[in-house]
Scaffold this motif. Structure first.
Motif, PDB file in Angstrom:
ATOM      1  N   THR A 102      48.910  38.562  34.781  1.00 49.41           N
ATOM      2  CA  THR A 102      47.852  39.363  35.776  1.00 49.41           C
ATOM      3  C   THR A 102      49.369  40.997  36.535  1.00 49.41           C
ATOM      4  N   GLU A 123      46.764  42.659  28.730  1.00 43.24           N
ATOM      5  CA  GLU A 123      47.242  42.195  29.415  1.00 43.24           C
ATOM      6  C   GLU A 123      46.189  42.282  30.315  1.00 43.24           C
ATOM      7  N   ASP A 124      46.248  41.180  31.471  1.00 41.91           N
ATOM      8  CA  ASP A 124      45.455  41.357  32.609  1.00 41.91           C
ATOM      9  C   ASP A 124      45.321  42.316  33.546  1.00 41.91           C
ATOM     10  N   TYR A 160      44.274  37.999  43.399  1.00 40.51           N
ATOM     11  CA  TYR A 160      44.757  38.161  42.708  1.00 40.51           C
ATOM     12  C   TYR A 160      45.975  37.670  42.001  1.00 40.51           C
ATOM     13  N   ARG A 191      45.376  47.167  29.300  1.00 44.27           N
ATOM     14  CA  ARG A 191      44.314  46.004  28.337  1.00 44.27           C
ATOM     15  C   ARG A 191      44.651  46.244  26.800  1.00 44.27           C
TER      16      ARG A 191
END
Length: 416
Positions: free
Chosen positions: A2, A65-66, A97, A61
């Motif tokens: 992330t 990828e997050d 997150y 993105r």
């Protein structure tokens, strides 16, 4: 993995212009924020920073990828509170997150100071600095020139001096030479810049307005100011005559002392005349006399004595003036022979006299400034007492006819 793509705003421009509280998290939320900031201030570089944040998130993105997009703002109270606010918001994002790394987007050196705060909480893979490019094409340049020419004040301030320079320089270069012409024009431009820099035009306008108001209101200071101006010119003329009577003295100290010695009495009389007129205006008006106007004549005399004493000291040391001689006197049984006062004794006498006069002036000004409020207070007490005494009487006076009327009505009712 992330990745947190965060746009940093240390001075909280986003919150000030949109009213939103940070952090703003999410693609749609940041996208809506771009519209709000752009509508509030289209020229703000923060719009470009927000768009760059969305672009970086979109690229990540596309690489599967997050991505978490967020906008973090500081506080407007102080830099310390701004940094602490950013740190608190970053802690909230990390707790919610749990990003593995971050990409920081900034648009100024002020925002770049927040990068160490982000690095202390997570790994920073990249710092994206947004620089806005502005291309001024022919149309925008023409628009700016048109706006400039439409401003009358700018035209008179910029175009008129340039036009006069272009007209006068060829004539001066032909008559006196290029170097002398350039020197003369440079001098005029320097005087003009000093004139505008010190706001002399506003001072002259203010003096003219004050003089017009004084004439219309019939103030005594108008006459005394004219007399003071005449005495000032007389003093300058007397000083110039004293300097011209010297026999080629070396240097500039002795001529300056001679000028001060001859002109100071006249200049002191001019200042006393002007201050006396102002003091009379204050005395005639209903307002109390301010302390500064009371002490000003004494200060003027004290300063004049000090300058006169020091100039006489230097002139006597150089034998330009003769020592002061106290003449002999004979009064009954008392008698005295004439004697000369040295330069040091004369200087000490002038300085001591000046100090005594200044102290007397300060004491008198303090006495009168303290007595005036007491007088006003006594007058106020007298007025309040008179009002208090008169009110019951008025009530009785008003009550008398009312009571008599009531009695009369009652008697009439009884008769009926």
């Amino acid at each position: 993995m992330t990745t947190l793509v965060v746009c940093l705003d240390r001075t909280d421009d986003v919150g000030r212009k949109t009213g939103l509280r940070s952090p703003v998290v999410g693609w749609e939320a940041v996208r809506a924020l771009v519209t709000d900031v752009g509508l509030a201030d289209p020229e703000d570089s923060g719009v470009n920073s927000l768009l760059e944040t969305l672009r970086v998130a979109q690229d990540l993105r596309d690489e599967n990828e997050d991505v978490v997009v967020a906008v973090v703002s500081g506080d407007r109270e102080s830099m310390v509170s701004a940094d602490r606010a950013v740190a608190h918001q970053l802690d909230e994002l990390v707790a919610e997150y749990d990003p593995d790394s971050a990409v920081v987007v900034i648009d100024s050196a002020e925002d770049e100071r927040l990068v160490p705060i982000v690095e202390s909480r997570m790994q920073v893979d990249s710092v994206d600095r947004v620089v806005v490019r502005q291309a001024r094409d022919i149309e925008s340049t023409y628009y700016l020139l048109k706006q400039f020419l439409a401003d009358e004040e700018l035209r008179q301030t910029v175009l008129v001096p340039i036009g006069l320079t272009l007209l006068v320089f060829p004539m001066l270069a032909t008559v006196v030479g290029p170097a002398e012409g350039a020197a003369a024009i440079t001098t005029v431009i320097g005087v003009f810049l000093l004139y505008k820099g010190f706001n002399i035009d506003e001072l002259v306008t203010g003096l003219a307005h004050q003089a017009r108001e004084s004439l219309y209101s019939g103030q005594v200071s108008v006459v005394t100011y004219v007399v003071a101006a005449g005495l000032t010119f007389v003093g300058l003329f007397a000083g110039a005559l004293g300097v011209s009577s010297l026999d080629d003295p070396p240097g500039v100290v002795i001529p300056a002392m001679q000028f001060a010695f001859d002109s100071v009495p006249w200049l002191v009389m001019a200042a006393l005349t002007a201050s006396a007129g102002r003091l009379l205006d204050e005395a005639i008006s209903d307002e109390p006399i301010r302390r500064s106007y009371l002490s000003l004549p004494f200060i003027v005399v004290s300063v004049g004595l000090v300058i006169r004493g020091f100039s006489a000291y230097f002139l006597e040391q150089q034998r330009v003036i003769e020592p002061f001689v106290v003449p002999a006197y004979e009064f009954g049984a008392l008698s005295n022979e004439s004697f000369a006062v040295t330069a040091g004794e004369r200087l000490a006498l002038f300085v001591v006299t000046a100090i005594v006069i200044s102290l007397v002036g300060a004491r008198l000004a303090s006495y009168f400034s303290e007595s005036e409020p007491e007088t006003a207070l006594v007058d106020a007490d007298v007025d309040s007492d008179s009002n208090t005494d008169s009110s019951p009487q008025s009530e009785l006076t008003d009550g008398g006819p009312t009571g008599s009327t009531a009695d009369a009505d009652g008697s009439d009712g009884a008769d009926e």
